[in-house]
Design a protein around this motif. Structure first.
Motif, PDB file in Angstrom:
ATOM      1  N   ARG A  48       0.855   4.034  -3.145  1.00  0.00           N
ATOM      2  CA  ARG A  48       0.534   5.452  -2.935  1.00  0.00           C
ATOM      3  C   ARG A  48       1.681   6.340  -3.396  1.00  0.00           C
ATOM      4  NH1 ARG A  48      -1.029   3.638   2.248  1.00  0.00           N
ATOM      5  NH2 ARG A  48       0.679   4.837   3.161  1.00  0.00           N
ATOM      6  N   SER A  98       0.826  -1.209   0.000  1.00  0.00           N
ATOM      7  CA  SER A  98       0.000   0.000   0.000  1.00  0.00           C
ATOM      8  C   SER A  98       0.858   1.255   0.000  1.00  0.00           C
ATOM      9  CB  SER A  98      -0.942   0.005   1.201  1.00  0.00           C
ATOM     10  OG  SER A  98      -0.217  -0.115   2.416  1.00  0.00           O
ATOM     11  N   ASN A 132      -6.782   0.318   2.297  1.00  0.00           N
ATOM     12  CA  ASN A 132      -5.829   1.349   2.706  1.00  0.00           C
ATOM     13  C   ASN A 132      -5.545   2.311   1.566  1.00  0.00           C
ATOM     14  OD1 ASN A 132      -2.943   2.443   3.044  1.00  0.00           O
ATOM     15  ND2 ASN A 132      -3.395   1.655   5.077  1.00  0.00           N
ATOM     16  N   VAL A 133      -5.307   1.772   0.380  1.00  0.00           N
ATOM     17  CA  VAL A 133      -5.006   2.624  -0.776  1.00  0.00           C
ATOM     18  C   VAL A 133      -6.215   3.479  -1.135  1.00  0.00           C
ATOM     19  CG1 VAL A 133      -4.395   2.644  -3.219  1.00  0.00           C
ATOM     20  CG2 VAL A 133      -3.260   1.043  -1.673  1.00  0.00           C
ATOM     21  N   ILE A 178      -5.162  -4.160   1.749  1.00  0.00           N
ATOM     22  CA  ILE A 178      -4.338  -3.295   0.901  1.00  0.00           C
ATOM     23  C   ILE A 178      -5.231  -2.366   0.083  1.00  0.00           C
ATOM     24  CG2 ILE A 178      -2.739  -3.258  -1.046  1.00  0.00           C
ATOM     25  CD1 ILE A 178      -1.608  -5.902   0.002  1.00  0.00           C
TER      26      ILE A 178
END
Length: 290
Positions: free
Chosen positions: A243, A239, A275-276, A272
């Protein structure tokens, strides 16, 4: 992809999502379903449509009259804000149908109802991080949708001038499991045929870079991807690498498949994608692999 659902709490993030949804609907000939959920006081005797709850039922003797006054004012204010959004959509993309829905329930229940009774093809949601702000529309709602929605979810965190995707990032480990995401990748490419495709692999050590590039090349060859840029970046967590790379190349969209079950590759873990989707700066399109 015709029916685009946009949950809104009237925050800045949800407004960014609404603008993207309207522009996307104009591109694909779709319509926007605008949803707002209100949790009414238990003693309220008015529905979200402004009428008495229960129709001809006897009045609730324990109801506080002030609750009804509050509810009437809240509903009127809500409808006014929704109507302003409808007027904005008419200016932003004339001809795009926008229908508003107000439900007196928690957001999760309102979403379930929409999925059940409407043929939703895509959810466009405003992504907020975990803060102490007094919004019900926290990042956790974005994460829950990414994990459980029966359709793709587009998370929008920041303003988007015009949703014209020129740089599309597809992060993966490019294993055999990643092949199952190709159909969605092709659909996005068909919507934005001029976009440069970035095939991104995130590795933990420099020693893994060569093998990662070989897997990217093999993936591109298997699926006859002719125009793409291969990228390998170092990061402790996928992640974090996604980003950082998206910011570095000023990506317009990140496409990220996910799967809730364990035992799959780390790029298909829901955590993942969640979160992204919540913290990356460009819009992030997540979708479940069957």
């Amino acid at each position: 992809m015709k029916n685009i659902l946009v949950p809104t709490d009237f925050s800045a993030e949800s407004h960014h999502a609404f603008e993207v949804a309207v522009r996307l609907a104009a591109r694909i000939g779709g319509r926007v379903l605008l949803l707002h959920a209100i949790e009414l006081p238990e003693t309220a005797t008015f529905s979200t449509y402004g009428g008495p709850v229960g129709g001809t039922e006897l009045p609730n003797s324990s109801a506080d009259p002030m609750d009804d006054v509050f509810v009437v004012k809240l509903l009127q204010a809500t409808k006014n804000r929704l109507h302003r959004l409808l007027a904005e959509a008419a200016t932003l993309a004339p001809g795009v149908p926008v229908q508003e829905f107000v439900q007196a329930t928690r957001l999760s229940e309102a979403l379930t109802s929409m999925f059940t009774h409407q043929a939703i093809d895509l959810v466009v949601i405003g992504a907020q991080g975990h803060t102490a702000a007094e919004h019900f529309f926290f990042g956790s709602n974005t994460e829950r949708l990414v994990r459980t929605a029966p359709c793709p979810v587009l998370a929008v965190k920041h303003p988007v001038e015009a949703f014209e995707v020129q740089r599309l990032v597809f992060p993966s480990d490019f294993s055999a499991e990643a092949d199952r995401a190709v159909s969605e990748l092709r659909r996005v490419q068909a919507l934005f045929p001029g976009a440069v495709l970035h095939l991104l692999s995130v590795v933990a050590t420099a020693g893994q870079e060569e093998a990662a590039r070989e897997k990217i090349a093999a993936f591109a060859s298997r699926h006859q991807l002719r125009s793409y840029e291969a990228a390998v970046t170092l990061a402790d967590r996928p992640s974090e690498g996604i980003r950082r790379y998206a910011y570095q190349v000023q990506a317009d969209l990140v496409l990220l498949p996910t799967h809730g079950r364990t035992g799959l590759s780390r790029f298909l873990q829901a955590s993942i994608a969640e979160n992204v989707a919540t913290y990356a700066f460009p819009p992030v399109l997540t979708f479940q692999l069957n």
